[in-house]
Design a protein around this motif. Structure first.
Motif, PDB file in Angstrom:
ATOM      1  N   ALA A 148       1.363   0.686  -3.916  1.00  0.00           N
ATOM      2  CA  ALA A 148      -0.080   0.464  -3.814  1.00  0.00           C
ATOM      3  C   ALA A 148      -0.635  -0.252  -5.044  1.00  0.00           C
ATOM      4  CB  ALA A 148      -0.807   1.799  -3.630  1.00  0.00           C
TER       5      ALA A 148
ATOM      6  N   GLY B  52       0.856  -1.185   0.000  1.00  0.00           N
ATOM      7  CA  GLY B  52       0.000   0.000   0.000  1.00  0.00           C
ATOM      8  C   GLY B  52       0.885   1.225   0.000  1.00  0.00           C
TER       9      GLY B  52
ATOM     10  N   SER C 194       7.082   6.748   0.826  1.00  0.00           N
ATOM     11  CA  SER C 194       5.669   7.115   0.878  1.00  0.00           C
ATOM     12  C   SER C 194       5.372   8.289  -0.045  1.00  0.00           C
ATOM     13  CB  SER C 194       5.255   7.469   2.314  1.00  0.00           C
ATOM     14  OG  SER C 194       6.026   8.550   2.804  1.00  0.00           O
TER      15      SER C 194
ATOM     16  N   SER D 131      -8.098   6.102   2.037  1.00  0.00           N
ATOM     17  CA  SER D 131      -9.073   5.519   1.114  1.00  0.00           C
ATOM     18  C   SER D 131     -10.203   6.493   0.778  1.00  0.00           C
ATOM     19  CB  SER D 131      -9.669   4.247   1.716  1.00  0.00           C
ATOM     20  OG  SER D 131     -10.506   4.541   2.826  1.00  0.00           O
TER      21      SER D 131
ATOM     22  N   HIS E 151      -4.015  -7.568   0.416  1.00  0.00           N
ATOM     23  CA  HIS E 151      -2.666  -7.197  -0.031  1.00  0.00           C
ATOM     24  C   HIS E 151      -2.097  -8.170  -1.064  1.00  0.00           C
ATOM     25  CE1 HIS E 151      -2.008  -4.011   3.014  1.00  0.00           C
ATOM     26  NE2 HIS E 151      -2.782  -4.759   3.789  1.00  0.00           N
TER      27      HIS E 151
ATOM     28  N   HIS F  12      -4.350   4.020   6.264  1.00  0.00           N
ATOM     29  CA  HIS F  12      -4.937   3.548   5.012  1.00  0.00           C
ATOM     30  C   HIS F  12      -6.441   3.815   4.938  1.00  0.00           C
ATOM     31  CE1 HIS F  12      -1.640   0.550   3.524  1.00  0.00           C
ATOM     32  NE2 HIS F  12      -1.333   1.808   3.343  1.00  0.00           N
TER      33      HIS F  12
ATOM     34  N   GLU G  28       0.589   2.805   6.894  1.00  0.00           N
ATOM     35  CA  GLU G  28      -0.378   1.704   6.965  1.00  0.00           C
ATOM     36  C   GLU G  28      -1.520   1.996   7.939  1.00  0.00           C
ATOM     37  OE1 GLU G  28       3.541  -0.220   5.714  1.00  0.00           O
ATOM     38  OE2 GLU G  28       2.878   1.344   7.110  1.00  0.00           O
TER      39      GLU G  28
ATOM     40  N   PHE H 168      -6.872  -0.955   1.142  1.00  0.00           N
ATOM     41  CA  PHE H 168      -7.188  -0.009   2.218  1.00  0.00           C
ATOM     42  C   PHE H 168      -8.380  -0.450   3.059  1.00  0.00           C
ATOM     43  CE2 PHE H 168      -5.382   3.533  -0.702  1.00  0.00           C
ATOM     44  CZ  PHE H 168      -4.093   3.153  -0.357  1.00  0.00           C
TER      45      PHE H 168
END
Length: 316
Positions: free
Chosen positions: A178, A17, A272, A29, A91, A25, A22, A86
């Motif tokens: 992601a 993601g 990120s 979303s 995953h 998430h 995390e 998310f």
């Protein structure tokens, strides 16, 4: 030494993601879902408007419909899996499914770039040689330009999954991304990845440089033709027909170039940030395009407003 025969090829990847975020998430979303819904709604309205309004049955709006359809497919290819990660912690993704997603994402991006070139050509013909517009940009020519752009995208992106498929993947299966981005997948291979890396970079650079050069050439010719006009009103009107296309170009190429450069040059930028930039590159332009054309193009704006006013009258 351990013999390679003791290794087993992995059959699944694990999409993290957005690494480091995390715990957020669920919150991330919300804008992703908003952009996804807005993209589908806005582009559907554009396609329906062009189909229902006979005055919009022109090459520029046919290209716009191609762009809208491509944007919807691109968003679906990216956002659906992201929302699965998310919302439902989905995953895991199969190896072949990952390569398929990667292929469609890159194919659609290359095709969208080709559509923007075709739209620049449309504006060039309309402004520089308007008397020949109807004879040059026929329906047949629009279809041919679309076919050439799609064929280029399909064949340029095709070697990427096959090159990855030929690489051994034994132990590394965690993709810090992601979605299945080309370089993120290549990095996990347990072998020399020079060919795959070189091909991916060469495709990206060739598409960006060639298409931007074609678009820039078209607009240099357009500006030369516009400034030859004696009337200020005529100049403004001519440039006004290009405003929506210029906004679309900026929305598509600016985050793409920024993401490309930070991914390869910005070594100190956190993962990120890389992933957020590349995600915005895929989600924001498809959302912006229908808004830009809806606001900047009078025919579309008037048709949409009349449609909503008709719906209100019907309700009462």
């Amino acid at each position: 030494m351990v013999n390679n025969t003791t290794h087993h090829y992995i059959s699944f990847f694990y999409l993290v993601g957005i690494p480091g975020l995390e715990d957020f998430h669920c919150f991330i979303s919300i804008p992703v879902c908003f952009l996804f819904v807005l993209t589908l709604l806005g582009n559907s309205i554009i396609i329906a408007t062009v189909k229902l309004e006979p005055s919009l049955h022109q090459p520029m709006y046919f290209f716009l419909c191609m762009l809208a359809m491509t944007d919807m497919l691109l968003t679906c290819s990216t956002a659906l899996k992201m929302l699965g990660i998310f919302w439902f912690n989905e995953h895991w993704i199969e190896f072949d499914v990952c390569l398929t997603q990667m292929y469609f994402i890159h194919t659609l991006c290359i095709f969208e770039s080709a559509i923007l070139v075709a739209m620049a050509f449309d504006r060039f013909v309309a402004i520089c040689i308007p008397l020949h517009y109807s004879t040059i940009l026929t329906t047949s020519m629009v279809i041919k330009l679309g076919f050439v752009g799609l064929s280029r995208a399909l064949f340029m992106a095709l070697p990427c999954p096959f090159l990855i498929k030929s690489l051994p993947y034994y132990t590394s299966y965690i993709i810090n991304h992601a979605y299945c981005e080309h370089m993120a997948v290549v990095k996990l291979a347990s072998a020399n990845t020079l060919v795959s890396r070189a091909y991916g970079i060469s495709v990206a650079l060739s598409v960006i440089l060639l298409d931007l050069w074609l678009i820039a050439t078209s607009y240099v010719k357009i500006l030369q033709a516009v400034f030859r006009l004696s009337s200020q009103n005529a100049r403004s009107k001519a440039l006004g027909t290009c405003a929506a296309h210029v906004c679309t170009i900026l929305a598509f190429y600016t985050p793409g170039l920024f993401s490309f450069l930070t991914h390869r040059i910005g070594k100190n930028v956190s993962p990120s940030v890389h992933i957020i930039l590349s995600t915005l590159y895929l989600l924001v332009p498809p959302t912006v395009n229908p808004l830009v054309y809806g606001i900047k193009t009078k025919q579309i704006r008037d048709r949409v407003l009349s449609l909503f006013s008709h719906l209100k009258i019907t309700e009462y």
